[in-house]
Design a protein around this motif. Structure first.
Motif, PDB file in Angstrom:
ATOM      1  N   ASP A 124      14.004 -10.585   1.266  1.00 20.71           N
ATOM      2  CA  ASP A 124      12.639 -10.132   0.974  1.00 20.71           C
ATOM      3  C   ASP A 124      12.022 -10.764  -0.253  1.00 20.71           C
ATOM      4  N   ARG A 141      12.731 -11.804  -5.984  1.00 20.42           N
ATOM      5  CA  ARG A 141      12.409 -10.657  -5.143  1.00 20.42           C
ATOM      6  C   ARG A 141      12.293  -9.387  -5.959  1.00 20.42           C
ATOM      7  N   PRO A 142      11.457  -8.459  -5.466  1.00 21.05           N
ATOM      8  CA  PRO A 142      11.441  -7.151  -6.114  1.00 21.05           C
ATOM      9  C   PRO A 142      12.700  -6.378  -5.706  1.00 21.05           C
ATOM     10  N   ALA A 143      13.249  -5.600  -6.617  1.00 22.03           N
ATOM     11  CA  ALA A 143      14.425  -4.787  -6.298  1.00 22.03           C
ATOM     12  C   ALA A 143      14.278  -3.416  -6.944  1.00 22.03           C
ATOM     13  N   PHE A 144      15.176  -2.544  -6.624  1.00 23.71           N
ATOM     14  CA  PHE A 144      15.146  -1.167  -7.111  1.00 23.71           C
ATOM     15  C   PHE A 144      13.773  -0.543  -6.911  1.00 23.71           C
ATOM     16  N   GLY A 145      13.355  -0.502  -5.673  1.00 18.98           N
ATOM     17  CA  GLY A 145      12.087   0.119  -5.339  1.00 18.98           C
ATOM     18  C   GLY A 145      10.902  -0.548  -6.020  1.00 18.98           C
ATOM     19  N   GLY A 146      11.020  -1.843  -6.314  1.00 15.53           N
ATOM     20  CA  GLY A 146       9.897  -2.560  -6.908  1.00 15.53           C
ATOM     21  C   GLY A 146       9.832  -2.420  -8.418  1.00 15.53           C
ATOM     22  N   ASN A 147      10.830  -1.759  -9.017  1.00 13.86           N
ATOM     23  CA  ASN A 147      10.790  -1.560 -10.464  1.00 13.86           C
ATOM     24  C   ASN A 147      11.119  -2.816 -11.259  1.00 13.86           C
ATOM     25  N   ILE A 148      11.724  -3.778 -10.583  1.00 14.40           N
ATOM     26  CA  ILE A 148      12.126  -4.973 -11.306  1.00 14.40           C
ATOM     27  C   ILE A 148      12.093  -6.179 -10.369  1.00 14.40           C
ATOM     28  N   GLN A 264       4.399  -0.971  -1.013  1.00 16.97           N
ATOM     29  CA  GLN A 264       5.783  -1.239  -0.649  1.00 16.97           C
ATOM     30  C   GLN A 264       6.218  -0.555   0.633  1.00 16.97           C
ATOM     31  N   VAL A 283       3.569  -0.057  -9.477  1.00 16.66           N
ATOM     32  CA  VAL A 283       4.067  -1.311  -8.883  1.00 16.66           C
ATOM     33  C   VAL A 283       4.178  -1.223  -7.375  1.00 16.66           C
TER      34      VAL A 283
ATOM     35  N   THR B  13      15.919   5.545  -6.755  1.00 18.28           N
ATOM     36  CA  THR B  13      14.978   4.560  -7.314  1.00 18.28           C
ATOM     37  C   THR B  13      13.597   5.146  -7.546  1.00 18.28           C
ATOM     38  N   VAL B  18      13.404   1.318 -16.179  1.00 19.59           N
ATOM     39  CA  VAL B  18      13.819  -0.005 -16.595  1.00 19.59           C
ATOM     40  C   VAL B  18      13.744  -0.047 -18.113  1.00 19.59           C
ATOM     41  N   ILE B 124      18.426   1.734  -0.727  1.00 24.18           N
ATOM     42  CA  ILE B 124      17.200   1.685  -1.522  1.00 24.18           C
ATOM     43  C   ILE B 124      17.367   0.985  -2.867  1.00 24.18           C
ATOM     44  N   ASP B 125      18.589   0.659  -3.257  1.00 27.30           N
ATOM     45  CA  ASP B 125      18.725  -0.075  -4.526  1.00 27.30           C
ATOM     46  C   ASP B 125      18.746  -1.587  -4.319  1.00 27.30           C
ATOM     47  N   GLY B 126      19.759  -2.089  -3.626  1.00 28.21           N
ATOM     48  CA  GLY B 126      19.813  -3.532  -3.360  1.00 28.21           C
ATOM     49  C   GLY B 126      18.732  -3.923  -2.366  1.00 28.21           C
ATOM     50  N   ASP B 127      18.488  -3.051  -1.388  1.00 18.31           N
ATOM     51  CA  ASP B 127      17.294  -3.185  -0.562  1.00 18.31           C
ATOM     52  C   ASP B 127      17.262  -4.472   0.263  1.00 18.31           C
ATOM     53  N   TRP B 235      13.204  -9.477 -14.538  1.00 17.33           N
ATOM     54  CA  TRP B 235      12.056  -9.195 -15.402  1.00 17.33           C
ATOM     55  C   TRP B 235      11.157  -8.161 -14.740  1.00 17.33           C
ATOM     56  N   PRO B 236      10.329  -7.478 -15.534  1.00 13.86           N
ATOM     57  CA  PRO B 236       9.452  -6.472 -14.924  1.00 13.86           C
ATOM     58  C   PRO B 236       8.391  -7.174 -14.091  1.00 13.86           C
ATOM     59  N   PRO B 237       7.907  -6.546 -13.027  1.00 14.08           N
ATOM     60  CA  PRO B 237       6.936  -7.194 -12.160  1.00 14.08           C
ATOM     61  C   PRO B 237       5.736  -7.707 -12.955  1.00 14.08           C
TER      62      PRO B 237
END
Ligand code: FAD
Ligand code: FAD
Lengths: 345, 275
Positions: A124, A141-148, A264, A283, B13, B18, B124-127, B235-237
């Motif tokens: 993804d 990619r975004p991970a942890f529900g888009g948090n990072i 998301q 996010v 999550t 973070v 829901i974590d590695g997703d 990094w943060p989005p």
């Protein structure tokens, strides 16, 4: 594994009933950049029944070579057949990079192929790049529900593979003068040896929303409070000939259906204009709309994060601003269209 | 019919934070839960068991605390739980994860027989959603991903029919058993656990295996060593440059935005039926 032997950027081209999915074309656009940086060929991988002619279209979108396997057992996607066919191609032609659309079938196939040829697969992704010095593919990619966001590397195995979310990369303009070549491969699995059958494909009745195609979207968030507030969003949308959309909180409040949710766990949209009204800019919402061409945000909190994603922001009370905007817009449009001023206040 | 469900313990999550300085996840900020999709997979297994008999086993790879997620599955109605836990598994990407789980499933298959494997659509974590198809490929089973409905199980002829969700609808697939399904949340609603299950779960201790308990394991394919992918930078989005905040009275603000919109008036031309 001698990684030097692996050359070229490959894109999996998903089709159904001979219709090519847009995500494949988007990935040819992104893949072209990668291939140019690495100075290698860009190749499409096209499987199906009676689909060879489609190669032409792929050249126009940037492919130099198209690997085709045309066989009745490949008519519909099935992990069993596609995994074997694509795995064989990879073993034979050794691509350096291989990307797939992150659709249900694209993800299914990529995961199976990664296991089949024992390589890494980044899931993804939303950003692709090359570290030219190390000649390494950087898939983020975004991970942890888009948090990072995380950049994933595959250092010692080839091909370096990733699935890429639809609608994130831009579909290039086709160039009808571009030409390429087809390499056709045989495939010898027989229907009677297979363990899975596609009994039927049922298309969902198109729900009214069709957000992914919309050119203009006006979206409402929790800040519009209730149905009455959402009416104001709808009025602006009507004036702009736009489609309405919503944040998850509004959907969960039962004001509008899930097919209108952006983000998301909703849809990813890329309209020309996205107006966000009373949306905070979490996010999980922003990942679904950040690639819109022009984003206008209206929020009474000057520190709302939606203003980071937006191009223009109005700080203020939506209940005051939106009706005024609707009227002002109608007037301006009427003037533009030379029909004189029509208001129905 | 013996059903095996792969389940993962994940940080919630929805609440994870973070750390802005290090850009790492503050795992202590979020409770560990059973991956929500896996709860639906267990529920489906329990439902199928009620119809067809047999038993429901759950399998997890993780640290000793993952036993809590297994207990949750026992609450839902799982009969037996297995936890593979060993430092050698740590740092696994999806390829190494599916290898380790495969080795454990192989052992269970040999000892008790398995007719169906269920996984969640994703964790829901590695997703990634990559572990299920990876296991299926290793077991030589057809993977049927994104399943929203099990239509029919024909035990006599060893066939299963399911609905798979695809982009613009769904498809009905028939497959030989054994096979592997990954399930969507729509497949069912996780019912409240009956009291006797809760009692049993509270005291339940899963069978714990280390690498040494599994047969013919190639250590090189496990954990960090066996993982072709590595997480590079985090990094943060993106915080993009930010909006131009329009200034002035409400009227001036509105006028300014309208003028921006009217730069492309052709966009607003009515195209009947577009909406
Ligand atoms: C795993 C996961 C998945 C998720 N998926 C999605 C998803 O797909 N889509 C999604 O949208 N969310 C999603 N979320 C939820 C997301 O985190 C946010 O909670 C949600 O987007 C917030 O919606 P909102 O902006 O409408 O509401 P809020 O965050 O409550 O924001 C309301 C905003 O309105 C402003 N406001 C209030 N009154 C006014 C007024 N009178 N005039 C102007 N402005 C006003 C406030 O300042 C505030 O900024 C997800 C969350 C998780 C954990
Ligand atoms: C930020 C970040 C990004 C990552 N990106 C990637 C990546 O792009 N590619 C990659 O290969 N790895 C990646 N990983 C590693 C990956 O998260 C782990 O390998 C993880 O153990 C399994 O992947 P998942 O959580 O995505 O599971 P998924 O594949 O999403 O899980 C699907 C199902 O598989 C089963 N399952 C998964 N894990 C277990 C388990 N431990 N025990 C029992 N059943 C299980 C469950 O049924 C689950 O519902 C990433 C890790 C991090 C921290």
């Amino acid at each position: 594994m001698n990684i030097e032997e692996y050359k070229g950027v490959w894109v999996f081209i998903e089709q159904r009933d001979g219709e090519i999915f847009d995500v494949g074309l988007e990935l040819l656009g992104a893949g072209r950049d990668l291939a140019d940086k690495l100075e290698v060929e860009l190749c499409g991988v096209l499987l199906g029944d009676g689909i060879k002619d489609k190669a032409e279209e792929l050249y126009q979108y940037g492919a130099d070579t198209v690997y085709v396997i045309d066989n009745p057992v490949l008519k519909h996607y099935r992990s069993e057949t596609y995994m074997k066919a694509v795995g064989d191609l990879v073993r034979k032609y050794k691509p350096e990079i291989f990307v797939y659309g992150a659709t249900a079938n694209g993800k299914d196939l990529a995961s199976a192929v990664a296991t089949e040829v024992m390589t890494g697969l980044t899931a993804d992704t939303t950003m692709l790049d090359i570290d030219l010095e190390k000649r390494m593919f950087e898939a983020s990619r975004p991970a942890f529900g888009g948090n990072i966001m995380a950049t994933i590397l595959c250092k010692k195995h080839r091909p370096q593979m990733a699935t890429v979310r639809p609608k994130v990369m831009q579909k290039p303009e086709p160039d009808p003068s571009r030409k390429g070549k087809v390499i056709e491969e045989k495939f010898d699995m027989k229907e009677e040896d297979l363990r899975t059958k596609v009994v039927e494909i049922v298309k969902a009745a198109k729900k009214g929303a069709n957000l992914e195609e919309a050119e203009i979207i006006v979206a409402g968030g929790k800040g519009i409070k209730d149905e009455k507030g959402f009416k104001m969003v709808k009025d602006l949308a009507d004036a702009m000939n736009a489609t309405v959309a919503a944040s998850r909180d509004v959907v969960e409040a039962g004001i509008i259906g899930h097919e209108y949710q952006v983000g998301q766990t909703g849809l990813t949209v890329t309209p020309k204009i996205y107006v966000a009204i009373g949306i905070s800019g979490a996010v999980q919402h922003v990942v679904g709309m950040q690639n819109s061409e022009l984003i206008i945000a209206i929020n009474n909190d000057p520190d709302a994060t939606i203003f980071n994603a937006a191009h223009y922001g109005i700080v203020g009370d939506a209940f005051e601003i939106v009706p005024m905007l609707t009227e002002e817009f109608k007037n301006a449009l009427a003037e533009e269209q030379g029909k004189g001023v029509t208001t129905n206040a | 019919m013996n059903i095996l469900v792969c389940i993962k313990q994940v940080p919630d999550t929805k609440i994870i934070k973070v750390n802005p300085k290090t850009n790492t996840l503050d795992r202590s900020s979020a409770p560990a839960i059973l991956n929500p999709y896996d709860a639906h997979a267990v529920e489906e297994a329990v439902r199928l068991k009620k119809e067809h008999g047999g038993k429901v086993m759950v399998l997890s790879m993780g640290p000793p605390q993952a036993a809590n997620a297994i207990r949750k599955c026992v609450e839902i109605g799982a009969d037996e739980g297995f936890l593979i836990s060993d430092r050698k598994f740590a740092g696994a990407d999806t390829l190494a994860t599916s290898y380790a789980l495969f080795k454990a499933i192989e052992k269970l298959e040999k000892e008790q027989g398995i007719d169906l494997v269920l996984c969640g659509k994703h964790a829901i974590d590695g997703d990634t959603g990559q572990v299920g198809p990876g296991i299926a490929r290793r077991m030589g089973m057809p993977p049927l991903t994104n399943v929203i409905n099990v239509r029919n199980v024909d035990e006599k002829n060893k066939k299963i029919q399911v609905d798979r969700k695809i982009e613009d609808g769904h498809e009905i697939i028939e497959s030989d058993l054994p096979c592997l399904l990954t399930v969507e949340k729509e497949i069912n609603q996780v019912a409240y656990s009956p009291f006797p299950n809760m009692m049993r779960a509270a005291r339940y201790k899963p069978t714990v295996w280390t690498v040494d308990d599994l047969d013919d394991v190639d250590i090189k394919q496990l954990g960090l060593k066996g993982s072709p992918t590595i997480v590079g930078r985090m990094w943060p989005p993106d915080k993009s440059s930010g909006a131009e905040i329009v200034e002035g009275s409400t009227e001036e603000k509105v006028k300014r935005v309208v003028s921006v919109l009217m730069e492309k008036p052709e966009l607003f031309a009515s195209k009947g039926g577009e909406k």
